[in-house]
Write a protein that holds these residues in place. Structure first.
Motif, PDB file in Angstrom:
ATOM      1  N   MET A 228       0.850  -1.197   0.000  1.00  0.00           N
ATOM      2  CA  MET A 228       0.000   0.000   0.000  1.00  0.00           C
ATOM      3  C   MET A 228       0.883   1.244   0.000  1.00  0.00           C
ATOM      4  O   MET A 228       1.663   1.458   0.934  1.00  0.00           O
ATOM      5  N   PRO A 229       0.792   2.084  -1.039  1.00  0.00           N
ATOM      6  CA  PRO A 229       1.643   3.286  -1.118  1.00  0.00           C
ATOM      7  C   PRO A 229       1.526   4.191   0.099  1.00  0.00           C
ATOM      8  O   PRO A 229       2.518   4.801   0.521  1.00  0.00           O
ATOM      9  N   HIS A 233       5.619   4.277   4.863  1.00  0.00           N
ATOM     10  CA  HIS A 233       6.393   4.862   5.962  1.00  0.00           C
ATOM     11  C   HIS A 233       6.475   3.934   7.167  1.00  0.00           C
ATOM     12  O   HIS A 233       7.370   4.069   8.005  1.00  0.00           O
ATOM     13  N   LEU A 234       5.541   2.979   7.260  1.00  0.00           N
ATOM     14  CA  LEU A 234       5.526   2.061   8.398  1.00  0.00           C
ATOM     15  C   LEU A 234       6.733   1.118   8.397  1.00  0.00           C
ATOM     16  O   LEU A 234       7.064   0.543   9.439  1.00  0.00           O
TER      17      LEU A 234
END
Length: 482
Positions: A228-229, A233-234
């Motif tokens: 998922m774009p 960041h995760l």
């Protein structure tokens, strides 16, 4: 009333729980015939019960609600804190607990300032009024207040969501329960109760992990986030905040395991070194299991919840969702998370009140009935924290991390270096603490924490000042008394 009927399992467990609290308060009151019994159980506690109490005290709503929720915001980088917590819990029992227990027994120390008095001031006459002891005691009282109001906030949100009562009422209920058994029974009551709460917390952590991962699509469902774009960041160490800042946050939290008075007070009550070894693996493995279960919850929440604005509400919201948890599991979890809150609150209260009485009041005023004043201190301190929690500053993790930073810069040098023979003068210890605190606050005020967490420069300053003037003692730094 409808809630208690619908959640009859939770009602039954909570009733039994309160009954056990009252019984432990009664048992503790029998041991609390003096301040030694009230604050450290006459140093007769076993390793198994203290080991459970150690991890139950640390793994509070901060872990079940705060840390679990922060995984939602920071992603896998947040697991750095969990790894450091596991490591430092072992370090605490392996390297800090044994010598600290022996020192406290030899000097009849009940608090961290008592230890500093014996190690730095050699228990000199009138040393109790020395500025370094007054400063260290003030730091403990202030930091304890911060930590306590954070736990009140977590418990308040918990009862608010689960019981459907106003937040203010929820805080009041929490205050009443914890004050009742802590003020009456003291250390023995707290440790015995923590042992029961620790078992509930372990069961609760396992249940939360199982049902949340199932709702998210299984343990391997996290791999869906990789594609998922909006979730990239995760999985980036610098995705949410610079990793150097997050590492500082993690270090501040982990250092509490070796410098936080509420954790160190557990070693004061142990009977002997055999009990230290017995308690070590119970404490380390218990905390590890809870961390492994709770820290990934924030990641899985991305697959279940949308538009989360307050990460402190993630776990209570999930637990209260009937589509995720069967009602009987929810009932069990209510008791588990209540236990997490109580297990830390009672210890913080006891440490704060013991320091307030022993190191800020007793040096200036003789008290005939020390235990009675100690109980009054517990009640008064809890009421102040509960009142502040009605409008708390910041989030749970932010508040507790700051308190951890305070403990680290003040107590890491005299406790860790001092236990193994590096002794500085009282004046230099005072300077080390004062400049460490000043560096911490200035770093935050200047906004430099966005580049490097404030605990790094502050701890460096306090440690260097301490070590520059310290000297190695040539006698055995670790007494061998039982």
């Amino acid at each position: 009333m409808n809630w208690f009927v619908e959640h009859w399992i939770a009602s039954t467990l909570l009733s039994a729980y309160v009954g056990v609290l009252l019984y432990n308060a009664y048992v503790g009151s029998k041991a609390a015939t003096g301040v030694g019994g009230y604050y450290v159980g006459n140093r007769e506690m076993g390793g198994a019960v203290v080991g459970i109490s150690f991890f139950a005290t640390f793994a509070s709503t901060n872990t079940f609600i705060g840390h679990a929720g922060k995984g939602y915001e920071y992603g896998v980088a947040w697991f750095t804190l969990a790894l450091l917590l596991m490591l430092f819990s072992w370090v605490s029992w392996r390297w800090i607990g044994p010598p600290l227990r022996r020192f406290s027994a030899e000097w009849d120390a009940l608090t961290i300032p008592d230890y500093i008095k014996g190690r730095v001031l050699n228990n000199a006459p009138h040393a109790s009024r020395h500025p370094v002891l007054l400063l260290s005691a003030s730091v403990i009282v202030f930091a304890s207040l911060l930590y306590l109001l954070a736990i009140f906030k977590g418990a308040g949100h918990l009862f608010q969501i689960f019981l459907g009562v106003p937040y203010e009422v929820a805080v009041g209920v929490t205050l009443l329960v914890v004050v009742l058994y802590t003020s009456i029974g003291g250390f023995v009551s707290v440790v015995r109760t923590d042992a029961i709460q620790g078992v509930f917390m372990l069961l609760g952590a396992l249940a939360i992990f199982y049902f949340v991962t199932r709702a998210a699509g299984g343990v391997g469902a996290i791999s869906q986030l990789v594609d998922m774009p909006t979730k990239q960041h995760l999985f980036d160490l610098n995705g949410a905040i610079p990793f150097a800042v997050l590492l500082g946050v993690s270090l501040s939290g982990a250092l509490k395991l070796i410098v936080d008075p509420r954790q160190l007070s557990r070693f004061y009550g142990l009977k002997n070194d055999v009990e230290v070894k017995r308690g070590m693996w119970i404490a380390v493995l218990g905390l590890t299991l809870i961390l492994v279960c709770m820290f990934p919850i924030g990641l899985y929440a991305h697959l279940i919840l949308d538009n989360v604005t307050d990460t402190d509400l993630i776990v209570p919201t999930l637990v209260n969702d009937a589509a995720i948890f069967p009602f009987w599991v929810t009932d069990l979890l209510i008791v588990s998370i209540v236990s997490a809150a109580m297990s830390s609150m009672d210890s913080v209260l006891l440490v704060a009140s013991s320091t307030l009485y022993k190191n800020l009041i007793a040096p200036f005023k003789h008290v005939a009935n020390e235990v009675r004043l100690s109980r009054i201190a517990v009640i008064g301190f809890a009421c102040i924290a509960a009142f502040m929690a009605l409008n708390p500053p910041g989030d749970i993790v932010g508040i507790t991390i700051f308190s951890g930073s305070l403990y680290a810069v003040c107590f890491f040098p005299p406790v860790v270096f001092g236990l193994y023979g590096r002794i500085a003068s009282a004046a230099r210890v005072f300077t080390s603490m004062l400049l460490g605190i000043a560096t911490l606050i200035i770093w935050i005020v200047l906004g430099l924490s966005d580049l490097l967490h404030e605990v790094f420069p502050a701890l460096l300053v306090s440690s260097v000042i301490y070590l520059v003037s310290s000297h190695r003692v040539h006698d055995d730094p670790v007494p061998h008394s039982a």
